[in-house]
Structure formats: C-alpha cells, structure tokens
Motif scaffolding. Structure first.
Motif, PDB file in Angstrom:
ATOM      1  N   VAL A 199       8.578   3.878   3.076  1.00 26.48           N
ATOM      2  CA  VAL A 199       9.659   3.149   2.579  1.00 26.48           C
ATOM      3  C   VAL A 199      10.892   2.945   3.327  1.00 26.48           C
ATOM      4  O   VAL A 199      11.545   2.009   3.309  1.00 26.48           O
ATOM      5  CB  VAL A 199       9.836   4.027   1.212  1.00 26.48           C
ATOM      6  N   MET A 200      11.261   3.884   4.208  1.00 23.80           N
ATOM      7  CA  MET A 200      12.188   3.977   5.260  1.00 23.80           C
ATOM      8  C   MET A 200      11.953   2.770   6.093  1.00 23.80           C
ATOM      9  O   MET A 200      13.078   2.037   6.474  1.00 23.80           O
ATOM     10  CB  MET A 200      12.337   5.362   5.826  1.00 23.80           C
TER      11      MET A 200
ATOM     12  N   HIS B 289       0.642  -1.181  -0.058  1.00 26.88           N
ATOM     13  CA  HIS B 289      -0.050   0.057   0.090  1.00 26.88           C
ATOM     14  C   HIS B 289       0.956   1.419   0.090  1.00 26.88           C
ATOM     15  O   HIS B 289       0.399   2.285   0.246  1.00 26.88           O
ATOM     16  CB  HIS B 289      -0.956   0.094   1.207  1.00 26.88           C
ATOM     17  N   ILE B 290       1.915   1.192  -0.293  1.00 27.37           N
ATOM     18  CA  ILE B 290       2.949   2.352  -0.386  1.00 27.37           C
ATOM     19  C   ILE B 290       2.350   3.511  -1.078  1.00 27.37           C
ATOM     20  O   ILE B 290       2.289   4.733  -0.659  1.00 27.37           O
ATOM     21  CB  ILE B 290       4.157   2.176  -0.935  1.00 27.37           C
ATOM     22  N   ARG B 291       1.817   3.314  -2.321  1.00 29.35           N
ATOM     23  CA  ARG B 291       1.374   4.167  -3.339  1.00 29.35           C
ATOM     24  C   ARG B 291      -0.038   5.050  -2.940  1.00 29.35           C
ATOM     25  O   ARG B 291      -0.343   6.110  -3.200  1.00 29.35           O
ATOM     26  CB  ARG B 291       0.703   3.980  -4.522  1.00 29.35           C
ATOM     27  N   GLU B 292      -0.409   4.473  -1.800  1.00 29.60           N
ATOM     28  CA  GLU B 292      -1.826   5.026  -1.096  1.00 29.60           C
ATOM     29  C   GLU B 292      -1.756   5.989  -0.133  1.00 29.60           C
ATOM     30  O   GLU B 292      -2.451   6.794   0.609  1.00 29.60           O
ATOM     31  CB  GLU B 292      -2.735   3.733  -0.588  1.00 29.60           C
TER      32      GLU B 292
ATOM     33  N   THR C  33       7.196  -1.302  -8.457  1.00 28.73           N
ATOM     34  CA  THR C  33       5.811  -1.047  -8.727  1.00 28.73           C
ATOM     35  C   THR C  33       5.696   0.494  -8.483  1.00 28.73           C
ATOM     36  O   THR C  33       4.678   0.985  -9.394  1.00 28.73           O
ATOM     37  CB  THR C  33       4.996  -1.865  -7.982  1.00 28.73           C
ATOM     38  N   CYS C  34       6.216   1.159  -7.599  1.00 29.93           N
ATOM     39  CA  CYS C  34       5.898   2.503  -7.296  1.00 29.93           C
ATOM     40  C   CYS C  34       6.597   3.554  -8.299  1.00 29.93           C
ATOM     41  O   CYS C  34       6.000   4.359  -8.291  1.00 29.93           O
ATOM     42  CB  CYS C  34       6.280   2.710  -5.658  1.00 29.93           C
TER      43      CYS C  34
ATOM     44  N   GLY D 236      16.142  -8.149   8.275  1.00 29.63           N
ATOM     45  CA  GLY D 236      15.818  -9.404   7.901  1.00 29.63           C
ATOM     46  C   GLY D 236      14.524  -9.737   8.183  1.00 29.63           C
ATOM     47  O   GLY D 236      13.817 -10.953   7.929  1.00 29.63           O
ATOM     48  N   GLN D 237      13.339  -8.736   8.190  1.00 27.22           N
ATOM     49  CA  GLN D 237      11.999  -8.954   8.629  1.00 27.22           C
ATOM     50  C   GLN D 237      11.109  -8.672   7.156  1.00 27.22           C
ATOM     51  O   GLN D 237      10.250  -9.132   7.178  1.00 27.22           O
ATOM     52  CB  GLN D 237      11.592  -7.813   9.582  1.00 27.22           C
ATOM     53  N   VAL D 238      11.789  -8.217   6.331  1.00 25.38           N
ATOM     54  CA  VAL D 238      11.140  -8.128   4.701  1.00 25.38           C
ATOM     55  C   VAL D 238      12.044  -8.673   3.793  1.00 25.38           C
ATOM     56  O   VAL D 238      13.290  -8.359   3.847  1.00 25.38           O
ATOM     57  CB  VAL D 238      10.927  -6.744   4.459  1.00 25.38           C
ATOM     58  N   GLN D 239      11.241  -9.511   2.914  1.00 25.43           N
ATOM     59  CA  GLN D 239      12.556 -10.186   1.756  1.00 25.43           C
ATOM     60  C   GLN D 239      12.751  -9.077   1.000  1.00 25.43           C
ATOM     61  O   GLN D 239      12.059  -8.460   0.727  1.00 25.43           O
ATOM     62  CB  GLN D 239      11.633 -11.146   1.318  1.00 25.43           C
ATOM     63  N   PRO D 240      13.866  -9.160   0.550  1.00 24.78           N
ATOM     64  CA  PRO D 240      14.423  -8.235  -0.487  1.00 24.78           C
ATOM     65  C   PRO D 240      13.845  -8.392  -1.731  1.00 24.78           C
ATOM     66  O   PRO D 240      13.461  -7.259  -2.479  1.00 24.78           O
ATOM     67  CB  PRO D 240      15.950  -8.697  -0.776  1.00 24.78           C
ATOM     68  N   ALA D 241      13.345  -9.447  -2.165  1.00 24.28           N
ATOM     69  CA  ALA D 241      12.741  -9.636  -3.670  1.00 24.28           C
ATOM     70  C   ALA D 241      11.370  -8.997  -3.372  1.00 24.28           C
ATOM     71  O   ALA D 241      10.582  -8.426  -4.185  1.00 24.28           O
ATOM     72  CB  ALA D 241      12.294 -11.149  -4.037  1.00 24.28           C
ATOM     73  N   ASP D 242      10.608  -9.040  -2.201  1.00 20.37           N
ATOM     74  CA  ASP D 242       9.349  -8.261  -2.053  1.00 20.37           C
ATOM     75  C   ASP D 242       9.432  -6.799  -1.840  1.00 20.37           C
ATOM     76  O   ASP D 242       8.625  -5.962  -2.528  1.00 20.37           O
ATOM     77  CB  ASP D 242       8.664  -8.770  -0.572  1.00 20.37           C
ATOM     78  N   PHE D 243      10.661  -6.473  -1.349  1.00 22.55           N
ATOM     79  CA  PHE D 243      10.848  -4.923  -1.317  1.00 22.55           C
ATOM     80  C   PHE D 243      11.252  -4.431  -2.610  1.00 22.55           C
ATOM     81  O   PHE D 243      10.611  -3.585  -2.897  1.00 22.55           O
ATOM     82  CB  PHE D 243      12.042  -4.704  -0.066  1.00 22.55           C
ATOM     83  N   LEU D 244      12.031  -4.921  -3.403  1.00 26.30           N
ATOM     84  CA  LEU D 244      12.257  -4.511  -4.603  1.00 26.30           C
ATOM     85  C   LEU D 244      11.099  -4.308  -5.495  1.00 26.30           C
ATOM     86  O   LEU D 244      10.960  -3.443  -6.285  1.00 26.30           O
ATOM     87  CB  LEU D 244      13.447  -5.540  -5.113  1.00 26.30           C
ATOM     88  N   ASN D 245      10.149  -5.655  -5.479  1.00 24.56           N
ATOM     89  CA  ASN D 245       8.937  -5.391  -6.406  1.00 24.56           C
ATOM     90  C   ASN D 245       8.098  -4.203  -5.945  1.00 24.56           C
ATOM     91  O   ASN D 245       7.738  -3.740  -6.676  1.00 24.56           O
ATOM     92  CB  ASN D 245       8.306  -6.767  -6.147  1.00 24.56           C
TER      93      ASN D 245
END
Length: 842
Positions: A566-567, A552-555, A589-590, A576-585
C-alpha cells in the motif's frame, strides 16, 4: 582632557584582561559565541527566584545568581532576549556593574571579572514568551533557546549547570520543578516554595510548573512518582494508574538496557491542556499533552500505542538528551532518534498482541516520506549557525527518518555490539555533551564496518533515492537515482518480491551501486522492490507490476508485506504513476476485509489523503461515503467502526451523508457499537457548522453546552469562532491571529487556521495565504519549535487549486533570499498543493 584621562584609565584597567570582540554579541546565540564560552566558562551554577502573581497580566519578577569560573579576566556575554528595561540591577562580585545591553545580550566588561570564581547577581523582570501563562496556572517551555527569554543566562546546551529554584506563588497552588521539594512555607496568602539543587542540566531542560493542579502519587518497587493534572472527568482520572505503570515500565526497561540507574533525583509528570508538544523531557517535571495522555473511554489500538510510545519516548530522553546531551542543536536528532527508536522497542512487552514491526513501518516511513519526497527535504543533520534557528531543525526527518537509519545501523553492527557501544557512550559522556561524531567513534570500535562513510550519506545528505526496476532485453536492473542530481548512492538492503503465475520468490538485495543487476529474474512476470518494508526510498516498479499490485493487495497474507504494498502504491500515486481513482478503488475494496487494526487505520488515512489531495469524481466521493458509512454501521469490531466514522468526518460532502452525520450529532445516537467520545462530537460540530451555515450558530451553542470540563470548553470556544458562517467575522478572526498575543495556545491556533482554510471554503480563504506566509518569520520568532511548520501546513492543507499554488510560488519568487531552513518548511507543507496544481495544469 577629561575624555583623554578616562580613556587612559580604561586602558590601564584592561592590562591583564581579555576583551571579547563585540562581533560575538550578535542577535541570538551564534555558534562562534557558544564555542568561545565553552572554552572559558566552567563550574556553572544558577540560583533562581521568581515571584508569580495571582493574575496572569501582572509581571513576574525574578532574581538570578550566576556563579562560574574564568581562566582569566575577560568580557562576559550573557543572553537575554527581552527589553533592556527589564534588567533592574546587575552586580558583579558584589559591585554594581557598568554593563552594556546589546543585541539580546548583557555584556559584562572584563575589568569587573576575576580569574577564578565569579558571581553575578541580576534582578530582572521575566519575559512572558516562554511562561505559558493562563488564568490559574503557568508552565515554562525553554527548548531550544528560550531560557534567555525568561532570565539572563548562558543559553547553550553544552554549558551544563546546577540549578536551585525558589518560587513565591498564590496560596493553594501546586509547584513542581526539576529537583525535589526542599521546603515550603505560607505567609499572608502566599506560598514560598524552595527546591533542592539539580544535577547538571542544559538551560533548555530547566523547568517549573505552578498553579491549580491535582496531584496523585504512585509507587512501585521502592520508586515514587507524582502526576499533576487538571482533569475533572472521573473516566479520565481512572487512567492515571495505567499512565504511572507505563512510566515505571519504561524506567525499568531503560535501566536494564543501559546498565545505568535512572540518573536524576525524581521523575514527576505534568499533564497540561493545550500543551504545544506531545511531551517535553524536563528531568523531574516532564510535561505531557492532555489529549495524548487521557484517552477516550473506548480507545483504539493506535491511541493506546501512541500514549505508551510517548511515555517511553520522553523516558528514553532521560538518558539520551538529559544525561548525555548534544553539544549543539545541529545534533538534536541524536537525542530524538534514540528516544523514538527505543520507544518503539519499550512498548513491545506492554502490547504482546501487536505486530511491532508493522507498527514501526506504519509509524516511521510514511511520516518521513512526507518531507523527504519534497523540494524542502533536509539532511538528518543540518547546518546551524545560530540557536535562534534551532527550532527549525526539528521535523519528520529528525523524528521518523532517523530511527529508520538507526535500525540500519543496528543491523550493520549486530544488536549486542550496538548495545555495548551505547553503554560505553553513556558512561563516557555522563552529565556532559557529545555529538554524532563522538558516538560513531565509539561504535566504530565494536564493528569492522566503515560506519563513518556509511553515515555520511544517510545522515549528512538530504533526500531519498528513487529505486526503479528496469528491464533490458533479458536483463533486469535495480536503478538508484538521486532526485537532487548529486549522483549519490544510498547503501542499503532492499527486499524484492518476484511473481510468476501463482508462484513467488523473495530476494534480499544489497544495494551498494547506482545500478545493480538482478540475476535469474528476467522470466518473472512482476517485480516489486521495497517488499515487506525492506528498504527506504521511492520504489518505482514497472507499469505492469504496479497494475498487478493494485489488484492483489488482499493476497499479501503477511501484514508487513500488505502495508509495504500500500505504501509503494501511495508513493506512486503521489508521483503520478498510479491514478488516484484506481488507488482509491483498491483501498475501498480492501477495507471491509482488513482485520489488522494498524493496517486498517493506515488504509483509512490513505483514503482520506487520496480524496483530499486528488481530483476524484462525484461517483468516487459517493462510493467512499457509502463504504465508510457501511463500515461505521457494520464493522467487525467497534474500533473498525470508529475509525471509519472518523475518516468520514474528514471528507463527507454529499447532502445525504451530511444529513446522516447531523442526525447522529443532534440525537447523540450513533450506530450500534459506534462508541463516540466528546472529542468526536466536537469534531462533528465543527464540520457540520461548515457544511450547514444556516444552522452553524445553533450547532455551536448546543455543543458548547454539552462540554463540562472548563479547559475543554475554553478550547471549544476558541476554535469554534473559525466555523462562523459570516465571512467578515472569519476575516476579522484571521487578522487577529497576526498578533502574537492572540495565538498563545499554538495547537488551538492551528485548529482555527485549519478551519479558516477548510477545503469547502477554499475560494474565500485564498486571501489568507499571502499574509500567512508574510508573517512566518514572526511566527518563528514568537512561537515554539513546531509552530512555523504547523502554521504553514494549517493554512495550506485545505487548498487544492492552481491559484493557491501560485500564491505560494509568487511569494517564494519575490523572496529569493528567504532563510533556507524556513523556506524548507514552506516547500514541505506546499508539496501536495504543488503536485495537485501541476497535474491540473498538465
């Protein structure tokens, strides 16, 4: 019998004298020595003369007259970090001295001094370390304790003195120093230039520049400044009026805020190629880096803001640092915090369209976190026993965490009371010295808040809190944890976003305890602490809230809220609480929809750091390249296209993308509205030479011929050696950097080291890590204040492997007594490498 006689005679002479214990004359400038001299030395003046030869390899000869008062006859200890042979003659009160040279000090015996005024006259050969000599120009840079590498002096910040200076230089050279020009005369192809006496200055602020420079003068409302530079391109020269306008604006703002007119005789500035810092606040001769001042033909908002903030920063130092100076360099942050804090405010009227709260959040917090999250974190105020370690005090904590803390202080006091206190502080310590305690004592008079207790945690303790959301049955707690296990609580206000379905609510929580209960929030689906940049620390939402935030970053319609989201996600990626691939995606997207240029550039920087610091799949790399190439072609604005392309140059890997970058570089035909500068083409040449070794020599030769400015051509030739396709050539280049004379221009040297340790050459570069660490103490001794950290970072930033991490760990294990301030620089630089290796091992 002769020895007995002279011993007795010496004892008689010492009647009525005070002898200083020789343990004060240790290498460097100890705090104990400085405190003794502050008590005994007063009314200090320096009269300096230097003879500058036309060839940089010929020595610089000098003479200094030092006058001062002593309360009684006693030993005098001067600082001179050069060979004893460079002292030609020493006279004390007109008589040749029987001085000793010991541990970087000149020791004048007590029997040669008098109670009252004393005069030393010393003829010497100047040290080269801080002269920054080039073929046709030189400049001094004496911060923090480098005046003693140039001439004998009392090199400590709280012994302010008035300086007079005369230079003999080759005919045709310009010269600028702290004070206005008094007279100049030419004779036999040489110029003698004499400057007026300065206001009281600390030794680290004394400066002069001389050489082949162009000079342009500007005036506004009766105030005059001169700009000295070496720029040859007309497009860059045309920026000088805007540079002058920003200087005038900064001076005017500071005078209005402090109610104190500019406290020095003049404000000139010198723009230097390859300058080690962004700027240096010498009164009357402020030095600036050419890349920060001369912007590309189509600058980004970040570049324009960066230049204005740099000018404002150095101008604020005229009051905070130069007019009122810290007593000792453990309080160096008290000048840097004001410079950065006020710089952020000064640029606001110059850029009315910019969201300046967003700019401060983007500028201060991520940089501060980059060191504060590491095992090498340090307090804002650090212990400093000797000035020879003063350069290691500097870092992101001083420059970027301190302004965050200052803003908290202003909010606690109120803007008007803070301003009144600051004016009182400046008037109380005009042309003198003060420490943080002196400032807090004054500010305490203007507020009922207990500032002393509050600042003890924020200023004197290292690290930042982990602030986590914890749900227990029907209760929700905000938990504050000290990562260093000291059970510390950081008092602050924290913003919290509460989300339930399509509705949301914002809380402002005053966090004064380790556990704070949040009332009436248990039925909300998602809880996000650290909202809208309110609060400092590692904010750890629960898993569901993190997942919601990713999608929901864009919202987040408020750019400040979007940036903080984002920070928070980035910090949780690092932890290590958020997967790099998920954050990169989420970032990719944004990006196509982000319209705010400040936020857009931050998203790009997080894309680059995620790709470089994480294990990402080939599929993710290709998608990243496609998105960035697409934005380079079809971004909504030219600045968006340029930012995306510059980000791409840091991470591209695939043959297809490499071929596209090569086409742009070779034909010099970028996509429509992609406005590239010469610097962009140089960057492409370096990166392509690494990726296309078979074409490397051709690429470098072609790019070199495209450069017309001689200083930039010299820089390119220096750096391009690091992208040579032959490993043996690169090995030889690395070995050459282990000699001080081959790393004189520090920013260029760091670029060389980065390319030698390029991410695509990690395996070949593993052998550079150990010797880079082994020479670090020598780097500190011979380099300027930012060089040790930059040297280590330049070596380690390209490495992401267990083997590289082991090299650093083994070095630290084998050196358990390694100097703590320098060890912190290694730990800060190695943090991304250690985290990467730990994830791989697990």
């Amino acid at each position: 019998m002769k020895n007995v006689f002279w011993n007795l005679f010496g004892c008689l002479l010492l009647v009525g004298c005070t002898q200083v214990s020789s343990d004060l004359a240790v290498p460097g400038v100890s705090k104990k020595l400085a405190e003794h001299r502050k008590i005994t030395v007063s009314d200090l003046k320096y009269d300096l003369k230097f003879v500058i030869p036309g060839h940089r390899n010929n020595p610089v000869e000098g003479e200094v007259g030092i006058s001062f008062r002593l309360p009684q006859k006693e030993d005098v200890i001067l600082d001179f970090r050069e060979d004893a042979e460079k002292i030609r003659e020493v006279k004390v009160n007109g008589v040749s001295s029987a001085y000793r040279f010991e541990n970087e000090h000149l020791l004048i015996p007590a029997q040669e001094t008098v109670a009252g005024e004393n005069r030393l006259s010393i003829i010497f050969r100047a040290g080269d370390q801080s002269l920054n000599r080039n073929e046709d120009y030189l400049y001094t840079l004496l911060v923090p304790d480098r005046a003693r590498t140039l001439f004998p002096c009392f090199d400590q910040p709280d012994l302010k003195a008035r300086f007079t200076l005369s230079l003999e230089v080759p005919s045709g050279w310009e010269a600028v120093s702290n004070a206005p020009l008094k007279e100049s005369m030419e004779k036999n192809g040489r110029m003698k230039i004499v400057f007026a006496e300065t206001e009281p200055l600390s030794t680290y602020l004394f400066s002069f520049v001389t050489g082949n420079f162009q000079r342009e003068s500007f005036a506004e409302e009766g105030r005059h400044i001169s700009v000295y530079h070496r720029e040859t391109e007309l497009q860059k020269q045309k920026q000088l009026p805007e540079i002058a306008r920003q200087v005038f604006a900064a001076l005017k703002w500071m005078e209005a805020y402090t109610a104190i007119p500019y406290p020095f005789a003049k404000y000139d500035l010198v723009i230097l190629p390859g300058f080690q810092f962004g700027g240096m606040e010498h009164t009357g001769a402020t030095l600036y880096n050419d890349k920060r001042m001369f912007l590309p033909e189509h600058p980004t908002v970040n570049e324009e803001l960066g230049r204005a903030e740099l000018i404002a920063h150095e101008t604020a130092h005229m009051w905070f640092g130069d007019y009122v100076t810290m007593k000792w360099f453990d309080d160096v942050w008290t000048k840097e915090v004001f410079a950065n804090y006020f710089a952020a405010r000064m640029v606001e009227p110059l850029f009315p369209a910019v969201n300046h709260k967003l700019s401060a959040l983007k500028g201060f917090y991520p940089a501060a976190y980059s060191e504060d999250r590491t095992a090498g974190s340090n307090a804002i105020k650090q212990e400093l026993g000797n000035l020879n370690n003063a350069g290691l005090i500097y870092g992101q904590i001083v420059y970027n965490k301190a302004p965050v803390v200052m803003q908290m202080l202003v909010e606690r006091m109120g803007e008007e009371r803070f301003r009144e206190g600051i004016r009182n502080y400046l008037k109380s310590y005009a042309y003198s010295n003060a420490d943080w305690g002196n400032l807090i004592q004054i500010l305490d008079r203007y507020t009922p808040e207990d500032l002393t207790t509050w600042s003890r945690v924020w200023v004197n303790e290292k690290g930042m809190p982990e602030i986590a959301v914890k749900r227990e049955k029907e209760q929700v707690w905000l938990m504050q944890k000290d990562p260093f296990g000291r059970d510390i609580c950081w008092p602050q206000h924290v913003g919290i976003l509460l989300v339930k379905g399509d509705s949301s609510r914002i809380l402002d929580v005053n966090l004064n305890e380790r556990m704070t209960k949040l009332s009436g929030v248990d039925d909300f689906d998602y809880i996000l602490p650290g909202y809208a940049g309110k609060g400092y620390g590692y904010f750890r939402p629960d898993t569901a809230s993190l997942k919601w935030c990713l999608g929901h970053i864009r919202e987040f319609t408020d750019p400040l809220a979007r940036m903080s989201a984002v920070m928070i996600l980035n910090e949780n990626r690092i932890q290590g609480q958020v997967q790099p691939a998920d954050f990169l995606n989420a970032l990719l997207t944004c990006l196509p929809f982000e319209e705010n240029p400040l936020l857009y550039s931050s998203l790009l920087s997080y894309v680059v750091s995620t790709v470089r610091n994480s294990v990402v799949s080939e599929k993710d790399i290709r998608r990243t390249e496609e998105v960035l190439l697409g934005l380079s072609r079809k971004g909504e604005q030219g600045e968006q296209r340029l930012g995306a392309f510059r980000a791409l140059l840091n991470i591209f890997r695939t043959p297809e993308c490499t071929a596209e970058v090569y086409r742009i570089w070779e034909k010099q035909k970028p996509f429509e509205a992609l406005l590239l500068s010469e610097a962009d083409y140089r960057k492409m040449a370096y990166e392509l030479a690494v990726r296309l070794p078979e074409k490397a020599r051709e690429i470098i030769a072609v790019q070199e011929n495209r450069i017309t400015n001689p200083d930039r051509q010299r820089e390119f030739q220096y750096i391009a050696r690091a992208v040579n396709p032959e490993e043996t050539v690169r090995d030889s280049l690395f070995r050459s950097l282990l000699k001080a004379e081959n790393r004189r221009i520090e920013p260029w040297t760091c670029s060389v080291l980065r390319y030698l340790n390029h991410p695509l050459r990690q395996k070949q570069a593993l052998k550079y890590i150990r010797p880079s660490l082994e020479i670090l103490q020598e780097i500190q001794r011979t380099g300027d204040i930012f060089f040790p950290k930059n040297w280590v970072s330049s070596c380690l930033d390209g490495h992401r492997s267990i083997q590289a991490a082991d090299s650093v760990r083994i070095f630290l294990e084998e050196h358990p007594d390694y100097p703590s301030l320098l060890k912190n620089k290694i730990l800060q630089s190695a943090d991304p490498l250690f985290r990467f290796a730990n994830r791989q091992a697990n």
